[in-house]
Scaffold this motif. Structure first.
Motif, PDB file in Angstrom:
ATOM      1  N   THR A   1      25.634 -33.075 -85.745  1.00 51.91           N
ATOM      2  CA  THR A   1      25.965 -31.901 -86.540  1.00 51.91           C
ATOM      3  C   THR A   1      24.667 -31.151 -86.807  1.00 51.91           C
ATOM      4  O   THR A   1      23.616 -31.773 -86.973  1.00 51.91           O
ATOM      5  CB  THR A   1      26.607 -32.339 -87.872  1.00 51.91           C
ATOM      6  OG1 THR A   1      27.757 -33.111 -87.574  1.00 51.91           O
ATOM      7  CG2 THR A   1      27.003 -31.145 -88.709  1.00 51.91           C
TER       8      THR A   1
ATOM      9  N   ASP B   1      17.336 -22.530 -94.842  1.00 51.01           N
ATOM     10  CA  ASP B   1      18.675 -22.232 -94.329  1.00 51.01           C
ATOM     11  C   ASP B   1      19.635 -22.086 -95.505  1.00 51.01           C
ATOM     12  O   ASP B   1      19.373 -22.597 -96.598  1.00 51.01           O
ATOM     13  CB  ASP B   1      19.191 -23.377 -93.440  1.00 51.01           C
ATOM     14  CG  ASP B   1      18.543 -23.383 -92.066  1.00 51.01           C
ATOM     15  OD1 ASP B   1      17.661 -22.537 -91.829  1.00 51.01           O
ATOM     16  OD2 ASP B   1      18.916 -24.240 -91.249  1.00 51.01           O
TER      17      ASP B   1
ATOM     18  N   LEU C   1      23.313 -22.635 -94.989  1.00 44.63           N
ATOM     19  CA  LEU C   1      24.446 -22.840 -94.090  1.00 44.63           C
ATOM     20  C   LEU C   1      25.762 -22.889 -94.865  1.00 44.63           C
ATOM     21  O   LEU C   1      25.881 -23.582 -95.871  1.00 44.63           O
ATOM     22  CB  LEU C   1      24.259 -24.141 -93.297  1.00 44.63           C
ATOM     23  CG  LEU C   1      23.000 -24.225 -92.433  1.00 44.63           C
ATOM     24  CD1 LEU C   1      22.961 -25.543 -91.668  1.00 44.63           C
ATOM     25  CD2 LEU C   1      22.895 -23.040 -91.483  1.00 44.63           C
TER      26      LEU C   1
ATOM     27  N   GLN D   1      31.387 -21.635 -91.633  1.00 45.57           N
ATOM     28  CA  GLN D   1      30.896 -20.867 -90.490  1.00 45.57           C
ATOM     29  C   GLN D   1      29.981 -21.711 -89.601  1.00 45.57           C
ATOM     30  O   GLN D   1      29.153 -21.191 -88.863  1.00 45.57           O
ATOM     31  CB  GLN D   1      30.168 -19.606 -90.976  1.00 45.57           C
ATOM     32  CG  GLN D   1      31.102 -18.690 -91.758  1.00 45.57           C
ATOM     33  CD  GLN D   1      30.409 -17.450 -92.264  1.00 45.57           C
ATOM     34  OE1 GLN D   1      30.246 -16.488 -91.548  1.00 45.57           O
ATOM     35  NE2 GLN D   1      29.966 -17.488 -93.518  1.00 45.57           N
ATOM     36  N   CYS D   2      30.107 -23.018 -89.746  1.00 52.33           N
ATOM     37  CA  CYS D   2      29.275 -23.940 -88.961  1.00 52.33           C
ATOM     38  C   CYS D   2      30.159 -24.964 -88.253  1.00 52.33           C
ATOM     39  O   CYS D   2      31.259 -25.254 -88.680  1.00 52.33           O
ATOM     40  CB  CYS D   2      28.312 -24.698 -89.871  1.00 52.33           C
ATOM     41  SG  CYS D   2      26.995 -23.698 -90.547  1.00 52.33           S
TER      42      CYS D   2
ATOM     43  N   ARG E   1      22.605 -20.363 -83.857  1.00 55.44           N
ATOM     44  CA  ARG E   1      22.282 -20.146 -85.270  1.00 55.44           C
ATOM     45  C   ARG E   1      22.548 -18.672 -85.582  1.00 55.44           C
ATOM     46  O   ARG E   1      21.921 -17.786 -84.988  1.00 55.44           O
ATOM     47  CB  ARG E   1      20.818 -20.468 -85.555  1.00 55.44           C
ATOM     48  CG  ARG E   1      20.440 -21.895 -85.117  1.00 55.44           C
ATOM     49  CD  ARG E   1      19.899 -22.728 -86.205  1.00 55.44           C
ATOM     50  NE  ARG E   1      18.808 -22.137 -86.926  1.00 55.44           N
ATOM     51  CZ  ARG E   1      18.419 -22.573 -88.120  1.00 55.44           C
ATOM     52  NH1 ARG E   1      19.062 -23.567 -88.712  1.00 55.44           N
ATOM     53  NH2 ARG E   1      17.401 -22.010 -88.734  1.00 55.44           N
TER      54      ARG E   1
ATOM     55  N   GLY F   1      25.107 -19.717 -90.223  1.00 58.70           N
ATOM     56  CA  GLY F   1      26.217 -20.242 -89.426  1.00 58.70           C
ATOM     57  C   GLY F   1      25.761 -20.771 -88.084  1.00 58.70           C
ATOM     58  O   GLY F   1      24.581 -20.705 -87.738  1.00 58.70           O
TER      59      GLY F   1
ATOM     60  N   GLY G   1      25.993 -23.853 -84.915  1.00 56.82           N
ATOM     61  CA  GLY G   1      26.191 -25.288 -84.709  1.00 56.82           C
ATOM     62  C   GLY G   1      25.463 -25.770 -83.474  1.00 56.82           C
ATOM     63  O   GLY G   1      24.902 -24.977 -82.712  1.00 56.82           O
TER      64      GLY G   1
END
Lengths: 394, 450
Positions: B190, B197, B199, B203-204, B301, B427, B429
């Motif tokens: 992950t 960041d 996050l 949105q990830c 990213r 956001g 991954g």
């Protein structure tokens, strides 16, 4: 965190080392290609030659460093030394663009290098009766020192006020009096914000005292999450006095240590003024992004109070710069009008029931606040450029 | 296909194709005419069977009849500005190495398929649709069997318009639902948050990533609607971000929305040596499952840029933060965009600050050469945020052989770079871009599921 500390070091080294070393007479033309018209040569031996047909108007001069040393170049008014524009850190053999609005009158280039300090090139006459861009008069070292002392004293007074407040916060939490702790938390946090510490003035103390959990693996539960926001989260999320004692104790200690460390961690005057000017702009940038938006609300709903404290901090920095700003920045009175309006609007969100949480603002209220805040930071944004501390009278 | 079993979380299995529906023959080829996925996923409704028929026949027909599908190499754009087809099949996915196209959509999906065989169905459908959409052609008319099989937004004939479809798998796909725990790529995790960041979990991540790129927005939306329609029961959109790449202004590498040319210094995609060292997972890599050969780790990213603030920052500061001249894109110590900065000649950072973005990201030393990444960034613009600020930024995407050795090493060097005050990664991954679909019988994830 980084904006201030980062960019200054190199340029200041150039300037100071130049002054200390004096003229070591180093100049080493490299035989680079013959410059074309309006390619300006900059080096110790030939500073600002090659502007063959000077004419008024908006134009881009190509600044070519044909020496073997790094050069910083300014275009100045040779009469009073005021600066039209500058290009930092031009490497050997490198050509950089210098866009400039040239008006009729006299110009000269200065070239600053590590080995030879600052040299001024020949005076260049631009004919006609055309007005051009504005030049900014650099500060003298006496002026720098004065500004630095005032700024330092302002911070010292703020830290002196903060120490008993964080101590009281700790005491209330130890007594298990969380309602009282919530009240003193806000008082202390606003005192902190009024210091105007945006962007790393206090180095690692900033993160310890006012750090956010974003970017921490454990988020709000991360052991690295300390300081005001950590306590806010706990005080407004049902954490017990026991749970909050350690974070409150840590905050109390960090604030005491910072007060002890100050002003030892202060920047030297050559950097401190540029730093102050950056903060004059960026305290409100930061407060807009994180407080006016409500992003940094960890439960208390007081980000508008924090934003108001940011306005106070901005006014304090501006007050220190004011005598030097008003003669250099034609929009100074417009800036103050904009700040007045913003302060009025934000102040209206403090009611008998407390501060309006940012999330509860109506669209109309938010529009008004965003417009006033946005206009204010636009008007603040020239200040760091006007006071870039490379532009000093040596 | 021997690992059928209940999902790890104990959910009841949805209707599942039996062994006879298994699309994989012992020889590893796809049986033509399979429609188990559609029955399993879409067949519950009364219209399902009819839709299935139309869908079933179409991909093979289109692929067979479209001249573009046979074209080995993309030719020039036609007078309408539509781009020729990019060959879909190959050892590697076709959308990874080419420079950014004008338009892109990046999505992540949560897989809702209930079993390994349904997952295989999903991958096969995704493959079939991609094969058709990238080649173009005339959709098979549905006649009186159902609603039109195509949205029609590209007109009666689907144009390829340079479409590429890049498919990746996220770490969550290997969580046990599909019996794939032991198949997880060695470096797939992950996405870890870095300091600075912000996050947003919504949105990830995601089980699958799909990136669609082409010459025009309508081409992408057509492909998006086709793919999501055909996979409705098997996966659901988790997050989506649309992007674009600007034309050269005035020349060279496209600019990002901070006004700087972005992506200048990349490994040479024409060099198979470099690609095999930096981008493609090699067969026989210790620790990597065999199926990963020919794939590549993708890091996405999504990075907000605080453009209002940025526009209030002096040009000197902006250039020092990047380490490049804003007008030309040249490193501050050189005169042309593609010049190599000479850090050895500038040890104190008097020309290019020591913490300038380009200097931290790629120190240009032999020790850091193997941390280089292939960047494929797009700009995004999605209107205004909740407090009225312009919401735009960068869909940073990079490909590499090993996320730890490459992206994470680079990003660790960039922690607290001065630029962090003006950006906020929120956001994206980590995904593993699957090996390419090699031939008509192959499909995305075949080796993974074999």
């Amino acid at each position: 965190l980084s904006r201030i500390s980062r960019r200054r070091a190199a340029a200041v080294i150039v300037l100071l080392a130049g002054l200390l070393a004096g003229c070591s007479g180093s100049s080493a033309p490299s035989g680079y290609a013959t410059p074309e018209a309006n390619v300006i040569n900059v080096s110790a031996s030939a500073c600002g030659t090659g502007w063959r047909h000077p004419a008024a108007g908006v134009q881009t001069l190509e600044i070519h460093n044909d020496s073997s040393a790094v050069v910083e170049v300014q275009l100045i008014d040779p009469v009073d030394g005021s600066v039209y524009t500058q290009v930092e850190g031009i490497g050997p053999g490198t050509t950089r663009s210098m866009p400039v609005n040239v008006g009729s009158g006299q110009y000269s280039f200065t070239c600053t290098g590590l080995d030879y300090g600052t040299r001024m090139g020949p005076v260049i006459d631009v004919p006609g009766r055309v007005s051009g861009g504005t030049a900014i008069l650099p500060l003298t070292s006496d002026q720098l020192n004065l500004i630095t002392q005032e700024a330092s004293a302002y911070v010292a007074r703020g830290l002196a006020a903060l120490v008993p407040q964080t101590a009281a916060l700790l005491a209330d939490i130890r007594d298990g009096n969380l309602p009282a702790a919530r009240i003193v938390w806000l008082t202390a946090h606003l005192t902190w914000e009024r210091l105007g510490s945006a962007y790393g003035m206090f180095g690692s103390y900033d993160d310890a005292i006012d750090g956010l959990p974003f970017g921490l693996v454990g988020g709000v539960n991360d052991p690295g999450f300390t300081g005001f926001y950590r306590l806010e989260y706990g005080l407004w999320h049902g954490q017990s006095a026991d749970e909050l004692t350690d974070p409150a104790s840590q905050l109390d200690l960090d604030v005491q240590n910072l007060r002890t460390a100050w002003p030892g961690i202060e920047l030297p005057p050559t950097q401190a003024v540029g730093d102050l000017a950056l903060r004059t702009h960026e305290i409100l940038e930061d407060a807009m992004q994180n407080q006016l938006s409500g992003l940094d609300d960890f439960g208390s709903g007081t980000t508008l109070a924090t934003f108001a404290a940011g306005i106070d901090a901005t006014r304090a920095q501006l007050g220190i710069l004011y005598p030097f700003l008003v003669t250099r920045y034609p929009q100074t009175s417009a800036l103050y009008s904009s700040l007045d309006q913003l302060q009025h609007l934000v102040g209206a969100e403090k009611t008998s029931r407390g501060w309006t949480p940012a999330r509860d603002l109506t669209t109309a209220q938010r529009d008004q606040l965003d417009a006033a805040a946005g206009q204010t930071v636009e008007l603040l944004s020239p200040i760091p450029v006007i006071f870039e501390q490379e532009r000093l009278i040596p | 296909m021997s690992e059928h079993g209940p999902p790890a979380d104990g959910r009841p299995l949805p209707p599942s194709p039996d062994a006879a529906d298994c699309p994989i023959s012992p020889g590893g080829t796809v049986q033509p005419g399979r429609r188990s996925f559609l029955r399993g996923m879409l067949g519950a409704g009364a219209a399902g069977a009819a839709v299935g028929v139309a869908w079933d026949a179409r991909p093979a027909r289109a692929a067979d009849t479209s001249p573009a599908a046979q074209a080995p190499v993309a030719g020039p754009a036609d007078p309408q500005g539509r781009l020729p087809a990019v060959p879909f099949q190959g050892v590697h996915q076709a959308g990874i190495l080419p420079p950014p196209q004008r338009q892109t959509i990046a999505l992540a999906f949560d897989v809702t398929a209930g079993s390994r065989s349904e997952l295989a169905d999903l991958f096969q459908t995704l493959t079939e649709r991609s094969r058709f959409l990238t080649a173009g052609g005339v959709p098979v008319p549905a006649g009186v069997t159902g609603p039109p099989s195509d949205s029609g937004i590209l007109g009666p004939t689907v144009v390829p318009d340079g479409l590429t479809v890049s498919v990746g798998v996220g770490a969550s796909l290997f969580d046990g639902r599909f019996g794939l725990v032991s198949r997880k790529p060695a470096h797939l995790t992950t996405m870890t948050p870095f300091p600075n960041d912000n996050l947003d979990p919504a949105q990830c991540g995601g089980d699958l990533s799909v990136q669609l790129s082409a010459g025009s927005a309508d081409t992408l939306l057509h492909a998006l609607r086709d793919i999501t329609r055909n996979t409705r029961g098997g996966m659901q959109v988790r997050w989506r971000i649309d992007g674009f790449s600007s034309p050269p202004r005035p020349s060279g590498t496209p600019r990002n929305l901070m006004g700087f040319k972005d992506g200048i210094a990349n490994p040479d995609t024409a060099s198979s040596t470099q690609m095999n060292q930096l981008v493609w997972v090699q067969a026989g890599t210790p620790g990597e499952p065999a199926w990963t050969a020919g794939g590549s780790y993708a890091v996405i990213r999504v990075i907000r840029m605080f453009v209002e603030f940025w526009d209030r920052v002096s040009i000197t500061e902006q250039e020092n933060m990047f380490g490049r001249a804003k007008d030309t894109g040249a490193p501050l110590d050189a005169n042309s965009e593609f010049a190599t900065p000479d850090y050895a000649d500038d040890p104190d950072g008097a020309i290019i600050p020591l913490d300038a973005h380009i200097r931290l990201a790629n120190p240009r030393t032999s020790q850091t050469a193997d941390s280089r990444i292939l960047r494929r960034a797009y700009n995004y613009d999605r209107g205004v945020d909740a407090v009225g600020n312009l919401d735009m930024g960068l869909i940073f995407t990079c490909y590499q052989q090993d996320i730890t050795r490459q992206f994470e090493t680079v990003q660790t060097r960039l922690i607290n770079e001065p630029l962090v005050d003006y950006i906020s990664p929120f956001g994206g991954g980590y995904f593993f871009a699957l090996p390419g679909v090699r031939d008509q019988a192959d499909y995305f994830g075949r080796a993974l599921l074999a």
